[in-house]
Design a protein around this motif. Sequence first.
Motif, PDB file in Angstrom:
ATOM      1  N   SER A  28       0.839  -1.208   0.000  1.00 47.17           N
ATOM      2  CA  SER A  28       0.000   0.000   0.000  1.00 47.17           C
ATOM      3  C   SER A  28       0.868   1.250   0.000  1.00 47.17           C
ATOM      4  CB  SER A  28      -0.869   0.019   1.255  1.00 47.17           C
ATOM      5  OG  SER A  28      -1.625  -1.162   1.325  1.00 47.17           O
ATOM      6  N   GLY A  29       0.298   2.331  -0.501  1.00 48.63           N
ATOM      7  CA  GLY A  29       1.030   3.602  -0.527  1.00 48.63           C
ATOM      8  C   GLY A  29       1.274   4.062  -1.947  1.00 48.63           C
ATOM      9  N   SER A  30       1.930   5.198  -2.071  1.00 50.35           N
ATOM     10  CA  SER A  30       2.084   5.794  -3.404  1.00 50.35           C
ATOM     11  C   SER A  30       3.028   4.973  -4.293  1.00 50.35           C
ATOM     12  CB  SER A  30       2.582   7.233  -3.281  1.00 50.35           C
ATOM     13  OG  SER A  30       3.807   7.271  -2.571  1.00 50.35           O
ATOM     14  N   THR A  31       4.077   4.387  -3.717  1.00 45.67           N
ATOM     15  CA  THR A  31       5.001   3.592  -4.534  1.00 45.67           C
ATOM     16  C   THR A  31       4.307   2.294  -4.973  1.00 45.67           C
ATOM     17  OG1 THR A  31       6.702   4.467  -3.044  1.00 45.67           O
ATOM     18  CG2 THR A  31       7.408   2.868  -4.691  1.00 45.67           C
ATOM     19  N   ASP A  81       6.171  -4.098  -1.875  1.00 42.07           N
ATOM     20  CA  ASP A  81       5.619  -2.989  -1.093  1.00 42.07           C
ATOM     21  C   ASP A  81       6.691  -1.916  -0.885  1.00 42.07           C
ATOM     22  OD1 ASP A  81       3.921  -1.456   0.444  1.00 42.07           O
ATOM     23  OD2 ASP A  81       3.746  -2.889   2.089  1.00 42.07           O
ATOM     24  N   GLY A  82       6.235  -0.726  -0.550  1.00 40.62           N
ATOM     25  CA  GLY A  82       7.134   0.382  -0.240  1.00 40.62           C
ATOM     26  C   GLY A  82       7.524   0.356   1.229  1.00 40.62           C
ATOM     27  N   ALA A  83       8.151   1.434   1.678  1.00 42.77           N
ATOM     28  CA  ALA A  83       8.529   1.569   3.094  1.00 42.77           C
ATOM     29  C   ALA A  83       8.697   3.051   3.393  1.00 42.77           C
ATOM     30  CB  ALA A  83       9.828   0.821   3.379  1.00 42.77           C
ATOM     31  N   LYS A  94       7.390   0.789   8.481  1.00 44.02           N
ATOM     32  CA  LYS A  94       6.258   0.859   7.569  1.00 44.02           C
ATOM     33  C   LYS A  94       5.018   1.297   8.352  1.00 44.02           C
ATOM     34  CE  LYS A  94       5.469  -2.291   4.629  1.00 44.02           C
ATOM     35  NZ  LYS A  94       5.068  -1.148   3.768  1.00 44.02           N
ATOM     36  N   GLY A  95       3.995   1.681   7.615  1.00 45.14           N
ATOM     37  CA  GLY A  95       2.741   2.035   8.271  1.00 45.14           C
ATOM     38  C   GLY A  95       2.398   3.511   8.191  1.00 45.14           C
ATOM     39  N   GLY A  96       3.204   4.258   7.419  1.00 43.72           N
ATOM     40  CA  GLY A  96       2.873   5.668   7.221  1.00 43.72           C
ATOM     41  C   GLY A  96       1.455   5.836   6.683  1.00 43.72           C
ATOM     42  N   GLY A  97       1.017   4.859   5.896  1.00 39.61           N
ATOM     43  CA  GLY A  97      -0.342   4.899   5.346  1.00 39.61           C
ATOM     44  C   GLY A  97      -1.347   4.180   6.245  1.00 39.61           C
ATOM     45  N   GLY A  98      -0.858   3.587   7.317  1.00 40.49           N
ATOM     46  CA  GLY A  98      -1.755   2.960   8.294  1.00 40.49           C
ATOM     47  C   GLY A  98      -2.140   1.521   7.981  1.00 40.49           C
ATOM     48  N   ALA A  99      -1.487   0.914   6.980  1.00 45.10           N
ATOM     49  CA  ALA A  99      -1.889  -0.444   6.577  1.00 45.10           C
ATOM     50  C   ALA A  99      -0.948  -1.510   7.140  1.00 45.10           C
ATOM     51  CB  ALA A  99      -1.934  -0.527   5.050  1.00 45.10           C
ATOM     52  N   LEU A 100      -0.201  -1.159   8.198  1.00 43.24           N
ATOM     53  CA  LEU A 100       0.884  -2.024   8.653  1.00 43.24           C
ATOM     54  C   LEU A 100       0.478  -3.436   9.029  1.00 43.24           C
ATOM     55  CD1 LEU A 100       1.899  -0.739  12.192  1.00 43.24           C
ATOM     56  CD2 LEU A 100       0.054   0.245  10.911  1.00 43.24           C
ATOM     57  N   GLU A 103      -0.201  -5.485   5.965  1.00 41.04           N
ATOM     58  CA  GLU A 103       1.085  -5.591   5.258  1.00 41.04           C
ATOM     59  C   GLU A 103       1.974  -6.633   5.921  1.00 41.04           C
ATOM     60  OE1 GLU A 103       1.344  -0.986   3.614  1.00 41.04           O
ATOM     61  OE2 GLU A 103       2.466  -1.535   5.383  1.00 41.04           O
TER      62      GLU A 103
END
Length: 223
Positions: A28-31, A81-83, A94-100, A103
Amino acid sequence: MTQDEQKRAVAREALRFVEPDAYIGVGSGSTANFFIDELAVIKHRLRGAVASSARTAERLKSHGIWIDELNNVDELPVYIDGADEVMESGAMIKGGGGALTREKIVAAVARKFVCIVDASKLVKKLGAFPLPVEVIPMARSYVARELVLLGGHPEWRMGFTTDNGNLILDVHGLNIVDPIAMEAQISQITGVVTVGLFARRGADVILIGAPEGIRTITPTRRK
Ligand code: 5RP
């Protein structure tokens, strides 16, 4: 190369890790979003995808990529996945987007974790990025007090609820000398669902998009 161009370049590079006729785990996330857009081009080669968040599931669906529940998937060769931060050892925040949480679950099942980042994410030491911790709502204050005892400054991510109905504390100022030990320590606090340290199961391959091109790091296996 802009940051977005770096993200797009590593997303495209990650396609070479996608195994034919198999499921692929998608972060998840922009990357990861750039990766999903690239994945759409080769969707006919996939058996399907497993999503690490509701948003990722929506984006995969919008491209007509078949998604399945993790519980129905017995073999997941690769997770991409990104980081928010990554070390050359493969340890990540990870978890800046809250999906940790999702993930970490998908990463646990996957045989190989391919981390895709732009150059700004590569660090010598984790912790400049506040560490996300997903907590059961009624345990928020208790967990925050325990995190203070570990030297952190937890901040409640107000107005945000995870896909699992929980809350996020973003912990500033932690001195993360041993990421594996701190991951274990925070995971053991009652009320913590998931800590955004991905160290025990870190990245197997790190693809870094930099202005001069893509760098690949293959961390040595942790014991
Ligand atoms: C989401 C994540 C993301 O991988 C992380 O926040 C990096 O995101 P981006 O690619 O947008 O920089 O862990 O929970």
